[in-house]
Design a protein around this motif. Structure first.
Motif, PDB file in Angstrom:
ATOM      1  N   LEU A   1       0.760  -1.219   0.085  1.00 37.79           N
ATOM      2  CA  LEU A   1       0.090  -0.150  -0.013  1.00 37.79           C
ATOM      3  C   LEU A   1       0.870   1.323   0.170  1.00 37.79           C
ATOM      4  O   LEU A   1       1.678   1.256   0.731  1.00 37.79           O
ATOM      5  CB  LEU A   1      -0.962  -0.025   1.090  1.00 37.79           C
ATOM      6  N   THR A   2       0.611   2.383  -0.889  1.00 36.01           N
ATOM      7  CA  THR A   2       1.395   3.355  -0.855  1.00 36.01           C
ATOM      8  C   THR A   2       0.104   4.440  -0.824  1.00 36.01           C
ATOM      9  O   THR A   2      -0.920   4.407  -1.312  1.00 36.01           O
ATOM     10  CB  THR A   2       1.983   3.809  -2.246  1.00 36.01           C
ATOM     11  N   THR A   3       0.210   5.554   0.148  1.00 39.09           N
ATOM     12  CA  THR A   3      -0.510   6.431   0.563  1.00 39.09           C
ATOM     13  C   THR A   3       0.099   7.833   0.290  1.00 39.09           C
ATOM     14  O   THR A   3       1.634   8.068   0.688  1.00 39.09           O
ATOM     15  CB  THR A   3      -1.252   6.537   1.762  1.00 39.09           C
ATOM     16  N   TRP A   4      -0.406   9.132   0.016  1.00 38.73           N
ATOM     17  CA  TRP A   4      -0.003  10.382   0.054  1.00 38.73           C
ATOM     18  C   TRP A   4      -1.030  11.376  -0.199  1.00 38.73           C
ATOM     19  O   TRP A   4      -2.291  10.944  -0.489  1.00 38.73           O
ATOM     20  CB  TRP A   4       1.082  10.721  -1.222  1.00 38.73           C
ATOM     21  N   SER A   5      -0.951  12.401   0.141  1.00 36.73           N
ATOM     22  CA  SER A   5      -1.851  13.571   0.328  1.00 36.73           C
ATOM     23  C   SER A   5      -1.324  14.518  -0.940  1.00 36.73           C
ATOM     24  O   SER A   5      -0.430  14.848  -1.195  1.00 36.73           O
ATOM     25  CB  SER A   5      -2.135  14.165   1.576  1.00 36.73           C
ATOM     26  N   SER A   6      -2.469  15.548  -1.221  1.00 35.50           N
ATOM     27  CA  SER A   6      -2.177  16.587  -2.203  1.00 35.50           C
ATOM     28  C   SER A   6      -1.371  17.608  -1.521  1.00 35.50           C
ATOM     29  O   SER A   6      -0.476  18.103  -2.252  1.00 35.50           O
ATOM     30  CB  SER A   6      -3.366  17.238  -2.450  1.00 35.50           C
ATOM     31  N   ARG A   7      -1.150  17.699  -0.078  1.00 39.66           N
ATOM     32  CA  ARG A   7      -0.254  18.586   0.548  1.00 39.66           C
ATOM     33  C   ARG A   7       1.289  18.056   0.147  1.00 39.66           C
ATOM     34  O   ARG A   7       2.001  19.209  -0.155  1.00 39.66           O
ATOM     35  CB  ARG A   7      -0.565  18.594   1.812  1.00 39.66           C
ATOM     36  N   SER A   8       1.523  16.720   0.255  1.00 39.31           N
ATOM     37  CA  SER A   8       2.690  16.246  -0.030  1.00 39.31           C
ATOM     38  C   SER A   8       3.110  16.340  -1.673  1.00 39.31           C
ATOM     39  O   SER A   8       4.266  16.535  -1.570  1.00 39.31           O
ATOM     40  CB  SER A   8       2.694  14.756   0.487  1.00 39.31           C
ATOM     41  N   ILE A   9       2.252  16.209  -2.483  1.00 38.97           N
ATOM     42  CA  ILE A   9       2.462  16.698  -3.676  1.00 38.97           C
ATOM     43  C   ILE A   9       2.834  18.081  -3.997  1.00 38.97           C
ATOM     44  O   ILE A   9       3.920  18.345  -4.697  1.00 38.97           O
ATOM     45  CB  ILE A   9       1.356  16.279  -4.880  1.00 38.97           C
ATOM     46  N   ALA A  10       2.179  19.147  -3.369  1.00 39.78           N
ATOM     47  CA  ALA A  10       2.355  20.574  -3.767  1.00 39.78           C
ATOM     48  C   ALA A  10       3.655  20.850  -2.868  1.00 39.78           C
ATOM     49  O   ALA A  10       4.327  21.890  -3.238  1.00 39.78           O
ATOM     50  CB  ALA A  10       1.119  21.171  -3.092  1.00 39.78           C
ATOM     51  N   ASP A  11       4.090  20.312  -1.815  1.00 39.66           N
ATOM     52  CA  ASP A  11       5.297  20.609  -0.996  1.00 39.66           C
ATOM     53  C   ASP A  11       6.579  20.589  -1.694  1.00 39.66           C
ATOM     54  O   ASP A  11       6.666  19.669  -2.612  1.00 39.66           O
ATOM     55  CB  ASP A  11       5.379  19.908   0.334  1.00 39.66           C
TER      56      ASP A  11
END
Length: 85
Positions: free
Chosen positions: A75-85
């Motif tokens: 499983l891999t998870t991320w948020s839109s905040r981590s993409i924008a940072d």
């Protein structure tokens, strides 16, 4: 519970008793091996197991979190905040 098995991929439409906009109790869980299980409030359950060669499923939530079952499980998870940072 009897599993649903379509005769050929993409050719079967089935009413599982889930109407668009219908209020249901919904819970989703994932396991370490990448299995996704979604339970609806009307005794309908969707289970997606990992595939050795492909991403078995992807979920995107309203808060911008994304979860993906990677090929071979996991499983891999991320948020839109981590993409924008």
């Amino acid at each position: 519970m009897q599993p649903f098995a379509p005769r050929s991929a993409g050719s079967t439409t089935t009413n599982f008793g889930i109407a668009r906009g219908q209020s249901t109790n919904l819970s989703a869980t994932t396991s370490e091996d990448g299995t996704l299980e979604i339970e609806f409030g009307n005794d309908v359950r969707l289970v997606v197991r990992p595939d050795n060669s492909y991403k078995a499923w992807t979920l995107a939530g309203p808060s911008g979190i994304i979860a993906v079952c990677t090929p071979g499980g996991g499983l891999t998870t991320w948020s839109s905040r981590s993409i924008a940072d």
